[in-house]
Design a protein around this motif. Structure first.
Motif, short mmCIF file in Angstrom:
data_model
loop_
_atom_site.label_atom_id
_atom_site.label_comp_id
_atom_site.label_asym_id
_atom_site.label_seq_id
_atom_site.Cartn_x
_atom_site.Cartn_y
_atom_site.Cartn_z
N SER A 48 0.82 -1.21 0.00
CA SER A 48 0.00 0.00 0.00
C SER A 48 0.86 1.26 0.00
CB SER A 48 -0.94 0.01 1.20
OG SER A 48 -1.88 -1.03 1.09
N GLY A 51 2.24 1.50 -3.46
CA GLY A 51 1.23 1.95 -4.41
C GLY A 51 0.96 3.43 -4.30
N VAL A 62 -4.71 4.71 -2.81
CA VAL A 62 -4.86 3.29 -3.13
C VAL A 62 -5.47 2.58 -1.93
CG1 VAL A 62 -2.98 3.16 -4.80
CG2 VAL A 62 -2.48 2.75 -2.40
N VAL A 118 -6.88 2.01 -7.39
CA VAL A 118 -6.58 3.44 -7.35
C VAL A 118 -7.93 4.15 -7.37
CG1 VAL A 118 -5.44 5.36 -8.53
CG2 VAL A 118 -4.42 3.06 -8.61
#
Length: 121
Positions: A48, A51, A62, A118
């Motif tokens: 995470s 991302g 995200v 996303v």
């Protein structure tokens, strides 16, 4: 969660996220070995953060939509594990990351794959 588990980031870049986590009273199951859920929490935290690191602008974030994990080897209380997450695919709406967790002897403890959506903030 990361604070409670003692996760400490070691490396942050767009192609790799690395962090350490102690195997202690906060991360073991009743038999005194690393809890699989703690491994999954470490993996999802790394994926995470990775991302989020790839996003442009502050209007997106995200969120995890799926994670799986294969637990390969146990780690006893008092040990430490290191997780390394890398992106596999970074699309506009979906990102897929992989994470390997290894013990201090560099033996594979857990391998995980995490899918992130996303979304708008």
């Amino acid at each position: 969660m990361g604070h409670a588990l003692g996760i400490e980031f070691e490396h942050l870049s767009k192609d790799k996220i690395v962090a350490n986590m102690p195997v202690n009273e906060n991360s073991v199951q009743p038999f005194g070995v690393l809890h699989g859920g703690a491994s999954v929490a470490l993996a999802e935290t790394l994926c995470s953060v990775g991302g989020w690191f790839l996003l442009e602008g502050m209007d997106k974030t995200v969120v995890g939509v799926e994670i799986n994990a294969n637990h390969i080897r146990s780690v006893k209380m008092g040990g430490k594990v290191t997780g390394t997450a890398r992106p596999i695919n970074t699309g506009r709406k979906i990102q897929v990351w992989e994470c390997e967790i290894r013990d201090k002897r560099d033996k594979l403890v857990c391998t995980s794959r995490c899918t992130l959506a996303v979304v708008n903030r």
